[in-house]
Enzyme design. Structure first.
Site, PDB file in Angstrom:
ATOM      1  N   PHE A 124       0.849  -1.201   0.000  1.00  0.00           N
ATOM      2  CA  PHE A 124       0.000   0.000   0.000  1.00  0.00           C
ATOM      3  C   PHE A 124       0.889   1.257   0.000  1.00  0.00           C
ATOM      4  CE2 PHE A 124      -2.948   3.037   1.986  1.00  0.00           C
ATOM      5  CZ  PHE A 124      -4.131   2.736   1.329  1.00  0.00           C
ATOM      6  N   ASP A 201       1.564  -5.442   8.640  1.00  0.00           N
ATOM      7  CA  ASP A 201       0.413  -4.574   8.452  1.00  0.00           C
ATOM      8  C   ASP A 201      -0.801  -5.477   8.257  1.00  0.00           C
ATOM      9  OD1 ASP A 201      -1.645  -3.043   7.364  1.00  0.00           O
ATOM     10  OD2 ASP A 201      -0.249  -1.575   6.546  1.00  0.00           O
ATOM     11  N   TYR A 226     -11.331   0.496  10.659  1.00  0.00           N
ATOM     12  CA  TYR A 226     -12.530   0.920   9.915  1.00  0.00           C
ATOM     13  C   TYR A 226     -12.876  -0.025   8.770  1.00  0.00           C
ATOM     14  CZ  TYR A 226      -8.785   3.283   7.277  1.00  0.00           C
ATOM     15  OH  TYR A 226      -7.624   3.575   6.602  1.00  0.00           O
ATOM     16  N   LYS A 227     -12.035  -1.050   8.563  1.00  0.00           N
ATOM     17  CA  LYS A 227     -12.321  -2.016   7.508  1.00  0.00           C
ATOM     18  C   LYS A 227     -13.169  -3.147   8.098  1.00  0.00           C
ATOM     19  CE  LYS A 227      -8.424  -0.330   4.885  1.00  0.00           C
ATOM     20  NZ  LYS A 227      -6.984  -0.336   4.654  1.00  0.00           N
ATOM     21  N   ARG A 371     -11.994  -4.179  -7.258  1.00  0.00           N
ATOM     22  CA  ARG A 371     -11.859  -4.996  -6.053  1.00  0.00           C
ATOM     23  C   ARG A 371     -13.239  -5.224  -5.436  1.00  0.00           C
ATOM     24  NH1 ARG A 371      -8.229  -2.529  -1.261  1.00  0.00           N
ATOM     25  NH2 ARG A 371     -10.177  -1.450  -0.895  1.00  0.00           N
TER      26      ARG A 371
HETATM   27  C1  LIG Z   1      -6.204   0.893   4.486  1.00  0.00           C
HETATM   28  C2  LIG Z   1      -4.736   0.741   4.612  1.00  0.00           C
HETATM   29  C3  LIG Z   1      -3.954   1.748   5.197  1.00  0.00           C
HETATM   30  C4  LIG Z   1      -4.605   3.036   5.636  1.00  0.00           C
HETATM   31  O1  LIG Z   1      -3.835   3.832   6.474  1.00  0.00           O
HETATM   32  P1  LIG Z   1      -4.518   5.088   7.186  1.00  0.00           P
HETATM   33  O2  LIG Z   1      -3.433   5.709   7.939  1.00  0.00           O
HETATM   34  O3  LIG Z   1      -5.638   4.545   8.030  1.00  0.00           O
HETATM   35  O4  LIG Z   1      -5.085   5.967   6.136  1.00  0.00           O
HETATM   36  C5  LIG Z   1      -2.594   1.523   5.344  1.00  0.00           C
HETATM   37  N1  LIG Z   1      -2.018   0.369   4.903  1.00  0.00           N
HETATM   38  C6  LIG Z   1      -2.762  -0.607   4.335  1.00  0.00           C
HETATM   39  C7  LIG Z   1      -2.100  -1.869   3.887  1.00  0.00           C
HETATM   40  C8  LIG Z   1      -4.133  -0.437   4.147  1.00  0.00           C
HETATM   41  O5  LIG Z   1      -4.857  -1.387   3.561  1.00  0.00           O
END
Ligand SMILES: *Cc1c(COP(=O)(O)O)cnc(C)c1O
Length: 396
Positions: A124, A201, A226-227, A371
């Site tokens: 990401f 992560d 939040y997921k 997705r």
């Molecule tokens: C959703 C996601 C994030 C989001 O990070 P935020 O700081 O909450 O915006 C980071 N890394 C991964 C792998 C994600 O899927």
């Protein structure tokens, strides 16, 4: 004859959990619960009560009546139920990005005699940007793995990169695009064999894939709530630091909330000996209560049954996509995927936009990916079937 989606919903042991969420929209299919989970009814009630009765009438007294401990107590609850983590190693804090920043510094500090951070090019963006920034700040080098998107990072891919210079490896448990589920225990062992530490992560696995951080010997972990944890837009992240590293884990944003004594107002900073040392400033109380409700709902359903339904749902989805002749960039082996399935199509952007118009919410990912995220507590088979029908029609 294959079972109809209605039959599959009738036979689904978790089907009743859908009623535990506020489903108050005009959508045909919500296939993006992996970006923003739905609102639990219990959370609506809890926050309403909190705002009126705690914030509204307890005011500042609320801090000493329990708010102060929430980052740790809810962290412990999330750790126990979702991460296979014993108490005292998990806090709820900040955003995932900020927690990654803190953990990268803490992890690099444990291996100060080494100068490389490994990350994969498929990771990401925020994870990659943070690795670059922390490496630069600490005078380290980034080694980028370039794995195939679907195969993703394996111990074989890592083997060529790990070495005496490796300090830290940052990987996503489930790839945000392909949905590939990495072999967390085996990769953790490989990183340790090279003398390095790992940060996992867990954004796309927490709450939907069983995770055992303690038994796998993981060093650090981080993830979103939040997921699949359904804690709401912008809900705070969680950070895990293995107990054996706590005394040495130094993070770069020391504040009064990470100090040994929050209310001592001391002249000099001394880090808390507990996992509170990963905090910085005043925590978002209402948002942490939403995390707690999300965790409780998952605990009630059970992570085992949730994983079973996730595998059944993604298997069903892949069958439907195959029947429509669509290209899939997600592993076909259910042991190697999380809870979303991704389709590649040259007109992906246009199709995703048209799906939205037709009440089907997917997630478009540059440059050509659609997705489809399945959230076992809320996604029904009827929703999956209806969503694919629209996608298939538009893709023809
Ligand atoms: C959703 C996601 C994030 C989001 O990070 P935020 O700081 O909450 O915006 C980071 N890394 C991964 C792998 C994600 O899927």
């Amino acid at each position: 004859m294959a079972a109809s989606p209605h039959d599959l919903d009738s036979a689904d042991p978790l089907a009743s959990f859908r009623d535990r969420f506020v489903i108050d929209d005009d959508l045909v299919a919500y296939l993006d619960g992996n970006s923003l989970g739905r609102l639990p009814v219990a959370t609506l009630d809890r926050l309403t009560t909190f705002v009126r009765q705690e914030w509204g009438s307890r005011l500042i007294r609320g801090w000493s009546e329990g708010w102060v401990d929430l980052p740790v107590t809810v962290g412990d609850e999330l750790g126990r139920e979702l991460l296979g983590a014993a108490d005292g190693q998990t806090v709820i804090a900040d955003s995932t990005s900020v927690c990654i920043h803190k953990l990268l510094h803490a992890a690099a500090g444990l291996r100060a005699d080494r100068d490389e951070i490994i990350i994969d090019a498929t990771n990401f963006p925020t994870d990659r940007y943070l690795v670059e920034a922390v490496a630069e700040a600490r005078g380290m080098t980034v080694r980028r793995l370039e794995p195939d998107l679907v195969e993703n990072v394996t111990t074989e891919v890592l083997a060529g990169a790990l070495g005496e210079r490796t300090a830290v490896v940052l990987l996503s448990h489930v790839d945000y695009r392909s949905g590939t589920l990495l072999d967390l225990p085996a990769i953790t062992d490989a990183v340790h064999a090279a003398g390095a530490v790992v940060i996992w992560d867990l954004c796309h696995s927490a709450g939907v894939v069983p995770i055992e951080l303690d038994s796998a010997g993981v060093d650090f972990a981080v993830g979103c709530t939040y997921k699949y944890v359904n804690a709401g837009p912008g809900a705070p992240a969680f950070a895990y630091v293995a107990a054996r590293h706590l005394a040495q884990a130094e993070q770069p944003i020391p504040g009064w909330w990470s100090a040994a004594d929050l209310f001592a107002m001391s002249d000099t900073y001394e880090a808390s000996p507990t996992v509170r040392r990963m905090l910085s400033g005043t925590p978002p109380v209402a948002a942490i209560l939403a995390v707690q409700e999300g965790v409780r709902l998952i605990a009630e359903a059970g992570i085992g049954p949730i994983r079973d339904k996730s595998v059944a749902l993604t298997t069903y989805l892949i069958e439907q996509l195959d029947a429509a002749g669509l290209e899939i960039v997600t592993p076909r082996d259910p042991h190697r995927r999380g809870s979303h399935v991704t389709v590649r199509h040259p007109r992906a952007r246009e199709i995703a936009a048209e799906m939205l118009e037709r009440g089907v919410v997917p997630d478009f990912r540059e440059p050509d990916l659609i997705r489809l995220g399945l959230s076992p507590l809320t996604t029904s088979y009827v929703e999956v079937a209806a969503g694919v029908a629209v996608l298939a029609e538009l893709a023809r």
